[in-house]
Design an enzyme around this catalytic site. Structure first.
Site, PDB file in Angstrom:
ATOM      1  CD  GLU A 110      30.762 -80.033 -94.051  1.00 54.25           C
ATOM      2  OE1 GLU A 110      31.066 -80.664 -93.026  1.00 54.25           O
ATOM      3  OE2 GLU A 110      30.081 -78.981 -94.029  1.00 54.25           O
ATOM      4  CD  GLU A 130      35.044 -77.100 -91.635  1.00 54.45           C
ATOM      5  OE1 GLU A 130      34.105 -77.003 -92.438  1.00 54.45           O
ATOM      6  OE2 GLU A 130      36.145 -77.634 -91.953  1.00 54.45           O
TER       7      GLU A 130
END
Length: 259
Positions: A110, A130
């Protein structure tokens, strides 16, 4: 020892994560990164930022799970720029290059997605794992389907699978792949090339692209042509704009002053 090292080369700011063993980011590191990138944003002498990690194994795996287990709140104060100092930093109208020197996953990916250009070492690997820990890659869920084909992005988000630099480049997630030994040399060449360009144009480009995400094409085009964006208004009234036209007419390289 500071987890963030910075070095200024001309108009380029190099930012290096150095937090052994994996360059993971905790709250304090994120806040420090926000301060560094806010300083970059506000320094008129700096035109391009280059962010990388220390070593050849990890760029950044994202959130420091050990710090979280010790009490660092996942929803704590990440600092002025949000997690990693970049993805929520307001008014960042300067180019950022990410040089991925190793494993880049979770919040580290990210962070890379917050850059404008991504270069990778040939051994770099990527993932959004995740899903395997029962949580969501929030920023990536917003950004990734806009950067690469929807179905590919959803597969990565839904499975958390790993992929290499070649696949990342295939899908357009990475601009260029370089041997690990030459990654930083190539990243610096890219940074210097961009730093030699017109900073007011870069500022206008970044604001246009950012604002256009929430606008229809014709509405956004009208805002640009009518100089309704601050950076565009500044560019069109600048000495650099006149210098560009003069240099073209005189068949010489322009001298950009950012004014």
């Amino acid at each position: 020892m500071s987890p963030i090292h910075t070095e200024t080369r001309g108009h380029v700011l190099e930012v290096r994560l150095d937090r052994p063993p994996a360059n993971a980011i905790d709250l304090a590191t994120s806040r420090q990164m926000g301060e560094v990138f806010a300083g970059f944003r506000d320094d008129p002498n700096l035109r391009v930022a280059l962010v990388t990690g220390t070593g050849e194994k990890f760029f950044c795996p994202g959130w420091d799970l050990k710090a979280a287990a010790a009490g660092d709140a996942v929803d704590g104060d990440y600092g002025v720029g949000g997690f990693g100092g970049l993805q929520e930093l307001p008014g960042l109208n300067k180019p950022v290059i990410a040089a991925i020197n190793g494993i880049c996953c979770g919040g580290g990916l990210e962070l890379a997605l917050s850059a404008d250009i991504i270069l990778a070492a040939d051994h770099a690997t990527f993932a959004l794992p995740e899903i395997r820990s029962g949580t969501v890659a929030d920023a990536a869920s917003i950004k990734l389907p806009k950067r690469i084909p929807y179905h590919v992005a959803m597969e990565m988000l839904l499975t958390g699978r790993w992929f290499d630099a070649e696949e990342a480049k295939h899908w357009g997630l990475v601009n260029h792949i370089h041997p690990a030994a030459s990654l930083m040399d190539e990243a610096r060449k890219m940074a210097d090339l961009i730093a030699a360009g017109p900073p007011l144009v870069y500022a206008a480009l970044k604001e246009i692209v950012r604002e256009a995400e929430a606008e229809r094409f014709h509405d956004m085009l009208a805002r640009v042509t009518k100089s309704q964006l601050p950076t565009v208004a500044t560019l069109y009234a600048s000495e650099d704009q006149k210098e560009g036209a003069r240099a073209f007419a005189e068949k010489r390289d322009p001298v950009w002053k950012g004014k």
